[in-house]
Write a protein that holds these residues in place. Structure first.
Motif, PDB file in Angstrom:
ATOM      1  N   GLY A 151      -5.978   6.102  -1.466  1.00  0.00           N
ATOM      2  CA  GLY A 151      -5.519   5.767  -2.808  1.00  0.00           C
ATOM      3  C   GLY A 151      -5.197   4.291  -2.947  1.00  0.00           C
ATOM      4  O   GLY A 151      -5.559   3.656  -3.940  1.00  0.00           O
ATOM      5  N   GLU A 152      -4.559   3.748  -1.921  1.00  0.00           N
ATOM      6  CA  GLU A 152      -4.223   2.320  -1.958  1.00  0.00           C
ATOM      7  C   GLU A 152      -5.480   1.468  -1.944  1.00  0.00           C
ATOM      8  O   GLU A 152      -5.575   0.451  -2.641  1.00  0.00           O
ATOM      9  N   GLN A 153      -6.475   1.921  -1.155  1.00  0.00           N
ATOM     10  CA  GLN A 153      -7.737   1.181  -1.120  1.00  0.00           C
ATOM     11  C   GLN A 153      -8.405   1.180  -2.490  1.00  0.00           C
ATOM     12  O   GLN A 153      -8.956   0.164  -2.918  1.00  0.00           O
ATOM     13  N   GLN A 154      -8.329   2.316  -3.186  1.00  0.00           N
ATOM     14  CA  GLN A 154      -8.953   2.370  -4.506  1.00  0.00           C
ATOM     15  C   GLN A 154      -8.234   1.451  -5.482  1.00  0.00           C
ATOM     16  O   GLN A 154      -8.864   0.753  -6.273  1.00  0.00           O
ATOM     17  N   MET A 155      -6.887   1.429  -5.409  1.00  0.00           N
ATOM     18  CA  MET A 155      -6.134   0.510  -6.266  1.00  0.00           C
ATOM     19  C   MET A 155      -6.536  -0.925  -5.963  1.00  0.00           C
ATOM     20  O   MET A 155      -6.728  -1.741  -6.860  1.00  0.00           O
ATOM     21  N   LEU A 156      -6.680  -1.211  -4.667  1.00  0.00           N
ATOM     22  CA  LEU A 156      -7.065  -2.563  -4.272  1.00  0.00           C
ATOM     23  C   LEU A 156      -8.451  -2.895  -4.801  1.00  0.00           C
ATOM     24  O   LEU A 156      -8.681  -3.995  -5.309  1.00  0.00           O
ATOM     25  N   ALA A 157      -9.368  -1.927  -4.720  1.00  0.00           N
ATOM     26  CA  ALA A 157     -10.731  -2.180  -5.190  1.00  0.00           C
ATOM     27  C   ALA A 157     -10.739  -2.476  -6.691  1.00  0.00           C
ATOM     28  O   ALA A 157     -11.424  -3.384  -7.153  1.00  0.00           O
ATOM     29  N   ILE A 158      -9.937  -1.716  -7.445  1.00  0.00           N
ATOM     30  CA  ILE A 158      -9.869  -1.964  -8.887  1.00  0.00           C
ATOM     31  C   ILE A 158      -9.203  -3.310  -9.149  1.00  0.00           C
ATOM     32  O   ILE A 158      -9.674  -4.107  -9.973  1.00  0.00           O
ATOM     33  N   GLY A 159      -8.128  -3.584  -8.427  1.00  0.00           N
ATOM     34  CA  GLY A 159      -7.446  -4.870  -8.585  1.00  0.00           C
ATOM     35  C   GLY A 159      -8.371  -6.028  -8.276  1.00  0.00           C
ATOM     36  O   GLY A 159      -8.413  -7.020  -9.002  1.00  0.00           O
TER      37      GLY A 159
END
Lengths: 248, 288
Positions: A151-159
């Motif tokens: 989940g954190e990786q996905q947030m990072l990818a969107i960010g």
């Protein structure tokens, strides 16, 4: 306004996309739904120009022969043959399937690399926005990307994609393998990105249920063809669609 | 004491030779087998600027750096770009260029004792009771500084970060507006310049010969294989390993075995741990 007209993609003789047309207005969220191998990622690669790079590399290595037909216009300008980096500079930024964050760099470095083409003032301002959108990331600034949870990786990818200053943000399967709580969190963020930043989002998913409430317009792909399109509400009300794609 | 002092000097020299190779491989995944040729070219250019054109030493070096950087960029722009993504073809193409350059020099009659560069500073001094000439100390200082500058460059500048992004996932970098071909040209120019810097620092300690080109290439490959291809910190660490191993062999067996150490290191690494000391870490794989 991003518009793809009559897109056809062939991998050797296999049809990847069959006559798909899609358009997305400014400040809209458009959903693209379909099962595995329906052509969702192919469509995203075509829109972002990555397909040109894939085709070039395959051609040089003597691999798969990929043919692409159709045209893509961006605010009336033809961008069918622009390289992905040029499209990104114009404001079409892809946040790819399976995230593809830079696993050996820290969270902050990932975001900095994302801000490669951002002017200085916008850079700072977007960085603050990303941390306000995903407060969890703010606590993990120094953490190496590969050590984040899914989940954190996905947030990072969107960010990271936001740092590239998109006008049109392409999200390819952002909910893949995440828990319902994080899915809801990400959809709230997506809505916020559209509403407060005025960024249009084109989002693909297999499972439409968490995404459908926030989309303005939706397309359904099946074996490379767009079999159905309509507003989010129309999709919700269609019995067949509900049974086949939304599990309701 | 001798072993420690000369071990450090030798290790830093190795790191200097390998950094350019490691940089190019790390960013564009091109194994630049023309590395040794770029090394010799820069040495020769400094020599000719100095002796034929009559520039002063500092400006000769500066000019040679610029030219070799451009040469590196041109090699990528006109040759390697056409075989991009095919590792074997890249190696063959770049090795062919290197071979053409080096053998071209040999054919042209480039040999003998006449081609030497002056040291930066004459004289020697005592370091921990060992007498060392000042130029060797300069090599260590400047070599260390270059590693430091490179680290800062890749961690804190826009271009440096973009280069690291590309090294990790080229396509993801493209999606963010980073032009991969332009970045590869930049990395090639930087890598060539690093080869040039190594040449300028190390060649005054001996003669400029064609064979130096081949030796540098082998040493650079040895360091990069041992350290893990694509890892810059691994390359630095590996140069210390091989550097000290070489000095130890030289002291206890004889100088003629130095090259054996490098080649043996390649073989041992490939047998025991093919990804090298800092190969891609499996712990950092994608999580779903």
């Amino acid at each position: 306004m991003l518009e793809a007209r009559d897109m056809m993609v062939f991998y050797e003789n296999m049809v990847g996309l069959n006559n798909v047309s899609l358009s997305c207005d400014v400040n809209r969220i458009v959903g693209v739904f379909g099962a595995n191998s329906a052509g969702k990622s192919t469509l995203m690669y075509v829109l972002s120009g990555i397909m040109l790079d894939i085709r070039k590399k395959e051609l040089m290595a003597g691999g798969e022969r990929i043919s692409v037909f159709g045209s893509i216009t961006y605010f009336g300008q033809d961008i069918t043959n622009l390289k992905p980096s040029q499209r990104a500079r114009k404001g079409i930024v892809l946040c790819p399937e399976r995230r593809r964050i830079f696993t050996e760099s820290s969270v902050l470095e990932n975001l900095k690399i994302g801000g490669y083409q951002a002017p200085k003032a916008r850079f700072r301002e977007t960085l603050d926005y990303v941390f306000s959108l995903f407060p969890d990331l703010g606590k993990l600034k120094k953490r190496t990307g590969g050590f984040l949870s899914g989940g954190e990786q996905q947030m990072l990818a969107i960010g990271r994609a936001l740092m590239a200053q998109p006008t049109f943000l392409l999200l390819d399967e952002p909910l893949l393998g995440l828990s319902p709580r994080i899915q809801a969190n990400l959809m709230r963020a997506t809505k916020d990105i559209c509403e407060t930043r005025g960024i249009s989002v084109i989002i693909t998913e297999q499972y439409a249920r968490p995404v459908l409430p926030i989309v303005d317009y939706a397309y359904i792909l099946e074996n490379g063809s767009a079999v159905l399109e309509g507003s989010g509400q129309e999709m919700m009300n269609n019995e067949d669609v509900r049974a086949a794609y939304f599990g309701m | 004491m001798d072993i420690i002092v000369y071990g450090i000097i030798n290790s830093v020299s190795l790191a200097l030779m390998a950094l350019g190779f490691a940089l190019i491989y790390g960013i564009s995944r091109v194994a630049n087998f023309a590395h040794g040729a770029l090394y010799v070219i820069s040495g020769f250019m400094v020599w000719s600027f100095l002796n034929t054109a009559g520039l002063n030493y500092f400006f000769s070096i500066l000019a040679a750096m610029v030219v070799v950087g451009v040469v590196g960029a041109l090699i990528y722009q006109f040759v390697l770009i056409r075989v991009r993504g095919m590792p074997v073809s890249e190696i063959i193409a770049s090795y062919a260029i290197g071979l053409a350059i080096l053998e071209g020099f040999r054919w042209w009659g480039f040999k003998g004792m006449t081609y030497t560069l002056p040291v930066f500073v004459e004289g020697g001094m005592q370091v921990m009771q060992v007498s060392v000439d000042i130029h060797r100390i300069l090599v260590v200082v400047i070599g260390g500084a270059i590693v430091g500058v490179l680290w800062l460059f890749t961690h804190y500048t826009r271009i440096g970060l973009a280069l690291r992004g590309m090294a990790q996932d080229e396509r993801a970098a493209m999606m963010l507006g980073i032009d991969s071909d332009r970045m590869a040209v930049v990395s090639m120019a930087f890598g060539a310049m690093l080869a040039g810097i190594a040449a300028v620092l190390l060649l005054p300690l001996g003669n400029i010969t064609v064979d130096a080109g081949y030796n540098v290439l082998i040493l650079a490959i040895a360091v990069c294989v041992v350290g893990g291809l694509g890892s810059w910190m691994g390359a630095v660490l590996a140069s210390f390993l091989i550097g000290f191993a070489q000095i130890l062999t030289e002291v206890y067996w004889g100088a003629q075995y130095q090259m054996v150490v490098a080649l043996l290191a390649i073989i041992l690494t490939l047998v025991l741990r093919p990804s090298g000391i800092f190969g891609r870490q499996k712990a950092l794989e994608e999580r779903v």
